[in-house]
Design an enzyme around this catalytic site. Structure first.
Site, PDB file in Angstrom:
ATOM      1  N   HIS A   1      -5.132   7.381  -2.158  1.00 49.77           N
ATOM      2  CA  HIS A   1      -6.070   6.407  -1.602  1.00 49.77           C
ATOM      3  C   HIS A   1      -7.184   6.171  -2.612  1.00 49.77           C
ATOM      4  O   HIS A   1      -7.647   7.103  -3.245  1.00 49.77           O
ATOM      5  CB  HIS A   1      -6.655   6.922  -0.287  1.00 49.77           C
ATOM      6  CG  HIS A   1      -5.690   6.720   0.855  1.00 49.77           C
ATOM      7  ND1 HIS A   1      -5.672   7.526   1.962  1.00 49.77           N
ATOM      8  CD2 HIS A   1      -4.730   5.795   1.039  1.00 49.77           C
ATOM      9  CE1 HIS A   1      -4.723   7.108   2.800  1.00 49.77           C
ATOM     10  NE2 HIS A   1      -4.127   6.056   2.249  1.00 49.77           N
TER      11      HIS A   1
ATOM     12  N   HIS B   1       1.728   4.553  -2.696  1.00 48.48           N
ATOM     13  CA  HIS B   1       1.782   6.015  -2.521  1.00 48.48           C
ATOM     14  C   HIS B   1       3.062   6.577  -3.102  1.00 48.48           C
ATOM     15  O   HIS B   1       3.051   7.584  -3.808  1.00 48.48           O
ATOM     16  CB  HIS B   1       1.712   6.361  -1.018  1.00 48.48           C
ATOM     17  CG  HIS B   1       0.349   6.279  -0.425  1.00 48.48           C
ATOM     18  ND1 HIS B   1      -0.785   6.788  -1.040  1.00 48.48           N
ATOM     19  CD2 HIS B   1      -0.075   5.726   0.735  1.00 48.48           C
ATOM     20  CE1 HIS B   1      -1.848   6.575  -0.276  1.00 48.48           C
ATOM     21  NE2 HIS B   1      -1.449   5.936   0.812  1.00 48.48           N
TER      22      HIS B   1
ATOM     23  N   HIS C   1       0.838  -1.214   0.000  1.00 48.74           N
ATOM     24  CA  HIS C   1       0.000   0.000   0.000  1.00 48.74           C
ATOM     25  C   HIS C   1       0.866   1.254   0.000  1.00 48.74           C
ATOM     26  O   HIS C   1       0.677   2.163  -0.821  1.00 48.74           O
ATOM     27  CB  HIS C   1      -0.886  -0.035   1.247  1.00 48.74           C
ATOM     28  CG  HIS C   1      -1.709   1.217   1.458  1.00 48.74           C
ATOM     29  ND1 HIS C   1      -3.036   1.294   1.069  1.00 48.74           N
ATOM     30  CD2 HIS C   1      -1.390   2.409   2.005  1.00 48.74           C
ATOM     31  CE1 HIS C   1      -3.511   2.521   1.375  1.00 48.74           C
ATOM     32  NE2 HIS C   1      -2.523   3.211   1.934  1.00 48.74           N
ATOM     33  N   GLU C   2       1.835   1.303   0.925  1.00 52.33           N
ATOM     34  CA  GLU C   2       2.657   2.522   1.044  1.00 52.33           C
ATOM     35  C   GLU C   2       3.537   2.717  -0.192  1.00 52.33           C
ATOM     36  O   GLU C   2       3.731   3.846  -0.659  1.00 52.33           O
ATOM     37  CB  GLU C   2       3.514   2.457   2.301  1.00 52.33           C
ATOM     38  CG  GLU C   2       2.738   2.327   3.609  1.00 52.33           C
ATOM     39  CD  GLU C   2       1.714   3.441   3.827  1.00 52.33           C
ATOM     40  OE1 GLU C   2       0.712   3.211   4.528  1.00 52.33           O
ATOM     41  OE2 GLU C   2       1.915   4.559   3.280  1.00 52.33           O
TER      42      GLU C   2
END
Lengths: 165, 423
Positions: free
Chosen positions: B147, B141, B137-138
């Protein structure tokens, strides 16, 4: 060493028993909504590597943190009053509705149990709604002769999902 | 901020309309490092590095980016820095809140911080917070994804513990490919491998899988899911025992009433493959030893070849080399009379300007599409089938339909960096 009894350390006890403050009332909910951009888009990129504006007591870590965040102090009467007012604050309600919509919850604008539970979920610290990143146009921050660092980036456009209506 | 401003340059990606996401690296090989001061106290360093290698690989499998763990270069040459901390950490202004709620955060230029007060666990631990899931997930980014509030997206802000195994799903792949483009590249060979399997009831069934090979690694392509198998590519020697490590030129499956032989070709030699034992024959049931010279097994066929394919309709193996085609009759064991002939005359173009001309990469008969495809560079041409010619009688035999891009029909066949091939 952190205490554990299982061979695979799966029951590792956390050393510090420092728990994140749960979201329990409109005040903490407002902090949550503000932190993740629902009240005002967050300029997230500004937050990396800013010099701390107060002395760095990280080696104190836990006790200092508790005091500073102020949650442990007994709640004063006017705080309760403020909470009630928040519940009727249009901006607060709008932000709450945005959060409920993005979280797939019934969009009521009411700070109900389901909303509280969703706010207390483990989650990523990056805001859900970021401010548009300032556009450093090539002629004032970078010139053609600049050495490209290893992290060249290009912008491909704004993210519609974070655009506020 | 100064460093940030000088490091950021902005170029609007030409010809791309605005999609999900806002900033992207314009470099395709990115270096990352788990910062020494930021090791977690919960997992061993090796576990942490393994999880991050896997997490970066999962993104590499769906977009043209490759990631290298760089533990030696000066820090400013490392694109993505990861670290663990609690409360005030790693010079970051965003303080972590302790156990519960915020478990990590990241910035698009490359810093990822994990809250070590959280109970991070390794993959498939079944409890705690999966460090792999949070890392993927990170990294999303860092690569430029915001998101995405969509059930099933890895970019959802909240952690959903009950998803046991997770992968970058279709929509997330499109989101990252909207920033970095799809995966393109040439292949050494593409084939459907057919084998007999015995069901639990003892019945013999015939199954096939589609494989794409590129140098020393390969992908299994799941046609029904429009993607490669999760975790591919893998190295050739781990899945095709006995084949040359550097890859092959061609795969041919001679499948007729009298014969069922699988061959791989490389350079001047060829191997016969034992589909039952899943390895090459050293000596086949007829006593023939391998590898053998192509000139011995297929007289009249030059080597090395570009590619080859067996045509069940006429029982010929079509060998391709340069601009020439050599149909080799399996029954009479020789090149068909009147050949070799130019590729252009055997497989005529519909549009004179739209033809591969020579040096094909692969000739692939797909059982999924029931069609023959000719691959060259990042394009492919479909050979007009009998059914097609019934619909359009004016089409010449074996004529090539207009070319298309491989990555627009077979999706997400992406390289990973060689250092993470063995994960």
């Amino acid at each position: 060493e952190r205490l554990f009894h299982q061979r695979d350390h799966s029951d590792l006890q956390s050393l510090n028993q420092h728990q994140a403050q749960p979201i329990t009332d409109p005040h903490t909910a407002e902090l949550f909504l503000s932190k993740y951009g629902f009240l005002k888009p967050v300029n997230w990129e500004e937050f990396l590597h800013e010099e701390p504006d107060e002395p760095d007591f990280s080696f104190l870590e836990f006790s200092e943190l508790n005091i500073e965040e102020g949650f442990a102090t007994p709640r004063s009467r006017d705080a309760n009053l403020q909470n009630d007012q928040k519940l009727h604050d249009p901006q607060f309600i709008t932000a709450l509705r945005d959060f409920q919509r993005l979280s797939g919850l019934p969009v009521t604008g009411v700070f109900d149990e389901a909303t509280k539970k969703a706010m207390n979920q483990p989650r990523c610290g990056v805001p859900d709604i970021e401010a548009e990143i300032a556009d450093p146009s090539p002629n004032n921050t970078t010139d053609k002769n600049m050495d490209q660092t290893s992290s060249e980036v290009t912008e491909t456009g704004r993210n519609p999902a974070v655009r506020r209506r | 901020k100064r460093h940030l401003a000088t490091a950021v340059s902005k170029r609007r990606r030409s010809g791309r309309d605005v999609g999900v996401g806002y900033m992207a690296f314009s470099k395709t090989v990115l270096r990352w490092r788990l910062i020494g001061e930021g090791y977690s106290s919960q997992l061993s360093v090796e576990e942490q590095r393994y999880v991050f290698r896997l997490a970066f690989r999962m993104w590499s499998e769906v977009c043209p980016l490759e990631f290298i763990e760089d533990t030696a270069s000066p820090l400013e040459e490392v694109d993505i820095r990861l670290g663990f901390g609690t409360g005030r950490h790693l010079g970051c202004k965003q303080r972590f809140d302790g156990s519960g709620r915020e478990f990590a955060h990241a910035w698009f230029l490359g810093d990822i911080h994990f809250d070590d007060d959280e109970h991070f666990t390794g993959p498939n631990a079944g409890k705690g917070i999966s460090l792999l899931k949070v890392a993927v997930h990170e990294i999303g980014h860092v690569l430029g994804l915001p998101h995405i509030h969509r059930p099933g997206s890895i970019m959802q802000p909240s952690y959903l513990p009950h998803e046991s195994s997770f992968e970058v799903d279709w929509m997330d792949r499109k989101a990252i490919q909207d920033l970095y483009g799809g995966c393109r590249g040439r292949f050494n060979t593409v084939f459907d491998w057919i084998r007999r399997e015995r069901t639990s009831f003892g019945e013999v069934v015939i199954r096939f899988n589609t494989y794409f090979m590129r140098q020393g690694w390969y992908w299994l392509y799941e046609n029904r899911n429009n993607r490669t198998r999760y975790g591919d590519p893998v190295s050739l020697q781990s899945g095709w025992r006995g084949l040359p490590l550097g890859g092959v030129d061609a795969f041919v499956h001679v499948w007729s009433r009298t014969s069922d032989h699988v061959y791989f070709f490389k350079g001047s030699q060829f191997w016969r493959y034992d589909s039952d034992q899943d390895q090459v024959f050293r000596r086949d049931p007829e006593g023939v030893t391998y590898p053998r010279l192509i000139s011995e097994g297929f007289p009249g066929v030059p080597s090395p070849i570009d590619t080859a394919v067996f045509d069940r309709r006429d029982g010929n193996i079509y060998f391709f080399k340069g601009a020439l085609v050599y149909p080799f009759s399996v029954d009479s064991r020789r090149v068909a009379r009147g050949y070799p002939r130019p590729l252009r005359s055997v497989f005529p173009p519909l549009d004179p300007r739209d033809h591969p001309e020579s040096h094909l990469d692969a000739a692939y008969f797909s059982y999924s599409h029931n069609a023959l495809f000719l691959f060259k560079d990042t394009s492919f041409w479909q050979v007009a089938s009998v059914r097609e010619r019934r619909r359009r009688p004016h089409l010449p035999k074996n004529s090539l339909l207009p070319q298309r891009q491989i990555h627009e029909q077979w999706f997400d066949i992406c390289n990973v960096h060689p250092t993470s091939l063995k994960l």
